[in-house]
Design an enzyme around this catalytic site. Structure first.
Site, PDB file in Angstrom:
ATOM      1  N   SER A  68       0.795  -1.240   0.000  1.00  0.00           N
ATOM      2  CA  SER A  68       0.000   0.000   0.000  1.00  0.00           C
ATOM      3  C   SER A  68       0.822   1.282   0.000  1.00  0.00           C
ATOM      4  O   SER A  68       0.252   2.360  -0.189  1.00  0.00           O
ATOM      5  CB  SER A  68      -0.955   0.019   1.190  1.00  0.00           C
ATOM      6  OG  SER A  68      -2.092  -0.732   0.867  1.00  0.00           O
ATOM      7  N   LYS A  71       0.288   3.402  -2.942  1.00  0.00           N
ATOM      8  CA  LYS A  71      -0.866   4.306  -3.081  1.00  0.00           C
ATOM      9  C   LYS A  71      -0.430   5.771  -3.065  1.00  0.00           C
ATOM     10  O   LYS A  71      -1.125   6.630  -3.604  1.00  0.00           O
ATOM     11  CB  LYS A  71      -1.897   4.002  -1.983  1.00  0.00           C
ATOM     12  CG  LYS A  71      -2.530   2.608  -2.156  1.00  0.00           C
ATOM     13  CD  LYS A  71      -3.386   2.180  -0.974  1.00  0.00           C
ATOM     14  CE  LYS A  71      -3.942   0.763  -1.192  1.00  0.00           C
ATOM     15  NZ  LYS A  71      -4.573   0.184   0.001  1.00  0.00           N
ATOM     16  N   TYR A 192      -3.769  -2.192 -10.300  1.00  0.00           N
ATOM     17  CA  TYR A 192      -3.720  -2.136  -8.835  1.00  0.00           C
ATOM     18  C   TYR A 192      -2.831  -3.253  -8.263  1.00  0.00           C
ATOM     19  O   TYR A 192      -1.977  -3.019  -7.403  1.00  0.00           O
ATOM     20  CB  TYR A 192      -5.141  -2.201  -8.252  1.00  0.00           C
ATOM     21  CG  TYR A 192      -5.130  -2.253  -6.745  1.00  0.00           C
ATOM     22  CD1 TYR A 192      -4.827  -1.124  -5.991  1.00  0.00           C
ATOM     23  CD2 TYR A 192      -5.362  -3.458  -6.071  1.00  0.00           C
ATOM     24  CE1 TYR A 192      -4.764  -1.185  -4.606  1.00  0.00           C
ATOM     25  CE2 TYR A 192      -5.311  -3.521  -4.691  1.00  0.00           C
ATOM     26  CZ  TYR A 192      -5.014  -2.384  -3.966  1.00  0.00           C
ATOM     27  OH  TYR A 192      -4.930  -2.451  -2.590  1.00  0.00           O
ATOM     28  N   TYR A 244      -3.950   2.807   8.023  1.00  0.00           N
ATOM     29  CA  TYR A 244      -5.136   1.983   8.323  1.00  0.00           C
ATOM     30  C   TYR A 244      -5.914   2.604   9.477  1.00  0.00           C
ATOM     31  O   TYR A 244      -6.039   3.817   9.550  1.00  0.00           O
ATOM     32  CB  TYR A 244      -4.727   0.529   8.617  1.00  0.00           C
ATOM     33  CG  TYR A 244      -3.790  -0.040   7.577  1.00  0.00           C
ATOM     34  CD1 TYR A 244      -4.182  -0.128   6.244  1.00  0.00           C
ATOM     35  CD2 TYR A 244      -2.515  -0.483   7.909  1.00  0.00           C
ATOM     36  CE1 TYR A 244      -3.324  -0.646   5.277  1.00  0.00           C
ATOM     37  CE2 TYR A 244      -1.656  -1.002   6.952  1.00  0.00           C
ATOM     38  CZ  TYR A 244      -2.072  -1.079   5.642  1.00  0.00           C
ATOM     39  OH  TYR A 244      -1.222  -1.579   4.695  1.00  0.00           O
ATOM     40  N   VAL A 262       1.173  -3.735   3.825  1.00  0.00           N
ATOM     41  CA  VAL A 262       1.163  -5.036   4.507  1.00  0.00           C
ATOM     42  C   VAL A 262       2.427  -5.861   4.241  1.00  0.00           C
ATOM     43  O   VAL A 262       2.604  -6.922   4.833  1.00  0.00           O
ATOM     44  CB  VAL A 262      -0.101  -5.885   4.194  1.00  0.00           C
ATOM     45  CG1 VAL A 262      -1.352  -5.242   4.753  1.00  0.00           C
ATOM     46  CG2 VAL A 262      -0.225  -6.171   2.710  1.00  0.00           C
TER      47      VAL A 262
HETATM   48  N1  GLU Z   1      -2.283  -5.461  -2.063  1.00  0.00           N
HETATM   49  C1  GLU Z   1      -2.842  -5.363  -0.732  1.00  0.00           C
HETATM   50  C2  GLU Z   1      -4.336  -5.491  -0.800  1.00  0.00           C
HETATM   51  O1  GLU Z   1      -4.910  -5.021  -1.737  1.00  0.00           O
HETATM   52  C3  GLU Z   1      -2.443  -4.043  -0.165  1.00  0.00           C
HETATM   53  C4  GLU Z   1      -2.827  -3.942   1.241  1.00  0.00           C
HETATM   54  C5  GLU Z   1      -1.976  -3.025   2.023  1.00  0.00           C
HETATM   55  O2  GLU Z   1      -0.757  -3.005   1.915  1.00  0.00           O
HETATM   56  O3  GLU Z   1      -2.593  -2.278   2.778  1.00  0.00           O
HETATM   57  O4  GLU Z   1      -4.935  -6.067   0.052  1.00  0.00           O
END
Ligand code: GLU
Length: 308
Positions: A68, A71, A192, A244, A262
């Site tokens: 993530s 992002k 994504y 998060y 994650v």
């Molecule tokens: N590729 C992970 C998902 O879509 C990213 C989650 C993350 O790192 O928060 O669940």
């Protein structure tokens, strides 16, 4: 600028020494099979000052799955392409729900709360697909230019996510049903899953975040990546939505804009001063790197750096 009396290399070395007895703490993410195989015992940390000095300790040059953290890059690229029009389809509030929750999307007619929860990042990916002929390659080249090195996708991780990302498929279909996505779900998810599978080291990530601490400029080549205002706003979103459900706790304990993934990485910025990245794959119950959070807390308490 950071107090020149602070020996930043000694700070990083001390953090590694202090945390070494705890290496391996936390649980690696298991819902993506390729991540479940990573050893929880890794630990690396790197930082880059606005003036260009770089410091590193532990496994700072070992590549990991940025997940993530990507992002931040996709949001930056989408803001470059679409400017503030991007905000027509996406909010800027913390969600207070798990990063992959479907619940809010139902009551809020498919408009994601912010670009850092999965629904929001999938919508940003949709806008990148709309704005680029080859969105995967455009994003990969963009991230490479930010850190001055060639960055690659880990195709095994991307395939692992594509095979098991049922929630992300559900989120994308849900937004599509509300007419929020402009492109086919499969095309959007391909981007994504690949952005999450970018493999980078702490050193590369600390460097790639430098534009958020330098008025939107890439210090490596002087190019204006974002406007100063866009860079400041990304920092604001990292502070309020980047970790998060623990964004409040991060602001309280660390007081810096952060974005976690994650894979166990966390990037952080001290606006106008420096960017840093810590990686330790074991996650706590909020999905953030357990030792990553401990390292950032130790960093701010030793240096006194904070936005507050
Ligand atoms: N590729 C992970 C998902 O879509 C990213 C989650 C993350 O790192 O928060 O669940």
């Amino acid at each position: 600028m950071p107090d020149t009396a602070i020996d930043l290399q000694a700070v990083l070395d001390d953090i590694v020494t202090e945390l070494r007895p705890r290496f391996g703490e936390g649980q690696v993410a298991t819902y993506i099979p390729a991540l479940a195989r990573v050893d929880a015992g890794h630990f690396g940390i790197a930082l880059r000052t606005r003036a260009g000095a770089e410091y590193r300790a532990g496994e700072a040059d070992r590549a990991f799955s940025i997940q993530s953290i990507s992002k931040v890059f996709s949001l930056a690229l989408a803001l470059r392409l679409h400017g503030s029009d991007l905000w027509a389809g996406i909010g800027r509030e913390p969600s207070g729900n798990p990063f992959n929750s479907l619940v809010q999307l139902e009551t809020e007619q498919g408009v994601p709360r912010n670009p850092f929860i999965n629904a929001g990042a999938i919508l940003v990916a949709d806008r990148l697909v709309s704005g680029c002929d080859d969105p995967r390659e455009t994003l990969r080249a963009f991230v490479s230019s930010l850190c001055g090195e060639t960055i690659a996708f880990d195709e095994e991780v991307a395939a692992s996510e594509a095979a098991t990302g049922f929630r992300n498929v559900a989120l994308a279909n849900f937004m599509k049903s509300f007419g929020r996505l402009e492109n086919p779900v499969d095309t959007v998810l391909d981007l994504y899953f690949h952005q999450c599978a970018l493999a980078m080291s702490c050193t590369q990530l600390a460097r790639a975040m430098a534009c958020l601490c330098a008025d939107g400029r890439n210090p490596l080549d002087g190019s204006q990546v974002l406007t100063d205002r866009q860079a400041r706003r990304i920092n604001a979103l990292m502070l309020t939505c980047g970790t998060y459900d623990a964004a409040g706790e991060f602001a309280f304990r660390i007081g810096l804009p952060c974005k976690s993934g994650v894979g166990g990485g966390i990037v952080a910025t001290v606006p106008d001063e420096l960017s840093l990245c810590v990686w330790s794959p074991g996650l706590d119950e909020t999905g953030n790197s357990a030792l990553g959070m401990a390292a950032l807390e130790a960093f701010v308490s030793r240096t006194g750096l904070s936005v507050f």
